[in-house]
Write a protein that holds these residues in place. Structure first.
Motif, mmCIF file in Angstrom:
data_model
loop_
_atom_site.group_PDB
_atom_site.id
_atom_site.type_symbol
_atom_site.label_atom_id
_atom_site.label_comp_id
_atom_site.label_asym_id
_atom_site.label_seq_id
_atom_site.Cartn_x
_atom_site.Cartn_y
_atom_site.Cartn_z
ATOM 1 N N PRO A 53 0.829 -1.209 0.000
ATOM 2 C CA PRO A 53 0.000 0.000 0.000
ATOM 3 C C PRO A 53 0.864 1.260 0.000
ATOM 4 N N ALA A 54 0.447 2.254 -0.768
ATOM 5 C CA ALA A 54 1.211 3.503 -0.849
ATOM 6 C C ALA A 54 1.277 4.166 0.518
ATOM 7 N N PRO A 55 2.417 4.676 0.931
ATOM 8 C CA PRO A 55 2.541 5.329 2.238
ATOM 9 C C PRO A 55 1.756 6.631 2.282
ATOM 10 N N GLN A 56 1.133 6.875 3.414
ATOM 11 C CA GLN A 56 0.368 8.105 3.620
ATOM 12 C C GLN A 56 1.127 9.104 4.491
ATOM 13 N N THR A 57 2.047 8.602 5.295
ATOM 14 C CA THR A 57 2.866 9.452 6.157
ATOM 15 C C THR A 57 4.322 8.968 6.065
ATOM 16 N N PRO A 58 5.269 9.813 6.448
ATOM 17 C CA PRO A 58 6.671 9.372 6.441
ATOM 18 C C PRO A 58 6.911 8.126 7.280
ATOM 19 N N GLN A 59 6.175 7.986 8.386
ATOM 20 C CA GLN A 59 6.356 6.818 9.246
ATOM 21 C C GLN A 59 6.000 5.520 8.516
ATOM 22 N N LEU A 94 23.864 5.881 5.550
ATOM 23 C CA LEU A 94 22.823 6.020 4.541
ATOM 24 C C LEU A 94 22.297 7.449 4.497
ATOM 25 N N PHE A 95 22.059 7.925 3.288
ATOM 26 C CA PHE A 95 21.544 9.278 3.092
ATOM 27 C C PHE A 95 20.121 9.364 3.642
ATOM 28 N N PRO A 96 19.860 10.293 4.573
ATOM 29 C CA PRO A 96 18.516 10.390 5.157
ATOM 30 C C PRO A 96 17.541 11.064 4.195
ATOM 31 N N TRP A 97 16.321 10.599 4.199
ATOM 32 C CA TRP A 97 15.285 11.200 3.368
ATOM 33 C C TRP A 97 14.684 12.368 4.142
ATOM 34 N N GLY A 98 14.958 13.565 3.692
ATOM 35 C CA GLY A 98 14.467 14.764 4.378
ATOM 36 C C GLY A 98 13.047 15.114 3.939
ATOM 37 N N LEU A 99 12.093 15.006 4.834
ATOM 38 C CA LEU A 99 10.692 15.304 4.537
ATOM 39 C C LEU A 99 10.200 16.392 5.497
ATOM 40 N N GLU A 100 9.244 17.192 5.014
ATOM 41 C CA GLU A 100 8.768 18.309 5.847
ATOM 42 C C GLU A 100 7.347 18.684 5.441
ATOM 43 N N LYS A 101 6.531 19.012 6.460
ATOM 44 C CA LYS A 101 5.171 19.469 6.201
ATOM 45 C C LYS A 101 4.712 20.345 7.354
ATOM 46 N N ASP A 102 4.205 21.530 7.019
ATOM 47 C CA ASP A 102 3.702 22.469 8.031
ATOM 48 C C ASP A 102 4.742 22.750 9.111
ATOM 49 N N GLY A 103 5.998 22.887 8.693
ATOM 50 C CA GLY A 103 7.062 23.195 9.639
ATOM 51 C C GLY A 103 7.595 22.007 10.414
ATOM 52 N N ARG A 104 7.033 20.848 10.193
ATOM 53 C CA ARG A 104 7.480 19.637 10.884
ATOM 54 C C ARG A 104 8.461 18.881 9.990
ATOM 55 N N LEU A 111 3.602 10.895 -1.119
ATOM 56 C CA LEU A 111 4.063 11.844 -0.090
ATOM 57 C C LEU A 111 4.522 13.167 -0.695
ATOM 58 N N GLU A 112 3.891 13.597 -1.783
ATOM 59 C CA GLU A 112 4.333 14.826 -2.455
ATOM 60 C C GLU A 112 4.264 16.039 -1.536
ATOM 61 N N GLU A 113 3.217 16.084 -0.695
ATOM 62 C CA GLU A 113 3.070 17.248 0.198
ATOM 63 C C GLU A 113 4.153 17.290 1.280
ATOM 64 N N TRP A 114 4.906 16.201 1.417
ATOM 65 C CA TRP A 114 5.984 16.145 2.406
ATOM 66 C C TRP A 114 7.361 16.463 1.798
ATOM 67 N N CYS A 115 7.401 16.741 0.517
ATOM 68 C CA CYS A 115 8.698 16.940 -0.156
ATOM 69 C C CYS A 115 9.018 18.426 -0.266
ATOM 70 N N PRO A 116 9.977 18.928 0.516
ATOM 71 C CA PRO A 116 10.302 20.355 0.509
ATOM 72 C C PRO A 116 11.310 20.707 -0.584
ATOM 73 N N TYR A 117 11.563 21.993 -0.723
ATOM 74 C CA TYR A 117 12.614 22.480 -1.612
ATOM 75 C C TYR A 117 13.895 22.680 -0.818
ATOM 76 N N PHE A 118 15.016 22.481 -1.478
ATOM 77 C CA PHE A 118 16.328 22.703 -0.874
ATOM 78 C C PHE A 118 17.081 23.759 -1.680
#
Length: 296
Positions: A177-183, A201-211, A260-267
């Motif tokens: 099933p497609a993930p709904q949250t980073p967890q 390992l390179f960490p996957w940096g995710l962010e949403k609403d300042g979290r 998880l597109e809404e969790w993908c920030p800009y760098f």
């Protein structure tokens, strides 16, 4: 330095056989030039030029000195002329250290525009994920994200901000099933990347609403390059955390699904950097101008 300047003045007068013409070439007055020659003659203790109201000619000592120093100054002048030509027609090798993604997404398109106009320029690009000391390793410049550039370097922005994407194939998401949250990624087969700068390992940096969340998911695959991560995602072997520009064409074709597109920030985007205390070569200066990011 005084000796060199006076010898250069002497060689010019001896070749021109005229204080007036030599002074015009050197950009000084004839009287000042005459005084320079007298000072040189006093220092060497020999008369170097015979002066009459109509002509100037080297003495025997002057002729010997001219045969010795004249060719040296001609070589120097020729080399300076060559350097001048290099500025007008850039040549030589530009060595750049960079990560794989900026090499593909930024440098390669720029080289397509740059190299045909400057056939005497060679560009050597070394992909290295470590934070290379470009001075110690003999590079002209490096490319890194803006936040990774040392403060004592000149940094030029060469690309827009970067966004990441989490993707997997339709076949993969039929089984998981497609993930709904980073967890939720902890239950997935993550295709990971190992970089020397992170010591693991390179960490996957995710962010949403300042979290902000740093995900290090488990999986069967670890790579140190983009191509194999992308191929593995397309083959349905797991989910991958990839630069957005590298996967959007496959998302548009339906070969990958973005989650998880809404969790993908800009760098911060990529910057080309080089030592502030070093004069840039004409070739590097021109390449920088081609690469310089001028915004939207």
């Amino acid at each position: 330095m005084q000796n060199f300047n006076d010898l250069a003045a002497f060689a010019t007068v001896a070749r021109e056989r005229s204080f007036t013409r030599a002074a015009a070439r050197l950009g000084v007055s004839p009287s000042a030039l005459s005084q320079t020659i007298r000072n040189l003659e006093e220092r060497v203790g020999l008369r170097l030029l015979t002066r009459t109201t109509r002509s100037v000619a080297p003495t025997e000592a002057g002729d010997r000195l001219l045969r010795t120093v004249g060719p040296r100054f001609e070589e120097i002048e020729a080399e300076l002329a060559t350097l001048n030509a290099l500025r007008e027609k850039p040549a030589g090798t530009v060595r750049i250290t960079t990560g794989e993604h900026p090499a593909i997404s930024v440098l390669q398109p720029a080289l397509k525009r740059f190299l045909p106009d400057y056939p005497d320029v060679q560009v050597e690009i070394i992909v290295d994920y470590g934070l290379t000391d470009i001075v110690a390793e003999g590079y002209d410049a490096g490319v890194r994200m803006g936040e990774q550039v040392a403060k004592d370097m000149v940094a030029v922005r060469i690309g827009p901000d970067i966004r990441m994407a989490v993707v997997g194939s339709p076949e993969y998401f039929e089984r998981f099933p497609a993930p709904q949250t980073p967890q939720d990624l902890t239950a997935h087969k993550c295709i990971n990347m190992r970089l020397p700068t992170y010591g693991g390992l390179f960490p996957w940096g995710l962010e949403k609403d300042g979290r902000e969340v740093k995900v290090r998911g488990d999986g069967q695959l670890v790579f140190n390059n983009l191509g194999m991560r992308l191929s593995s995602a397309l083959d349905g072997l797991g989910v991958a955390y990839m630069p957005e520009d590298q996967v959007l064409p496959y998302v548009a074709e339906g070969r990958l699904i973005r989650v998880l597109e809404e969790w993908c920030p800009y760098f911060p985007g990529y910057h080309l950097y080089y030592p502030s205390r070093r004069h840039t070569s004409p070739a590097l200066s021109l390449l920088i101008d081609v690469l310089r990011h001028r915004g939207s």
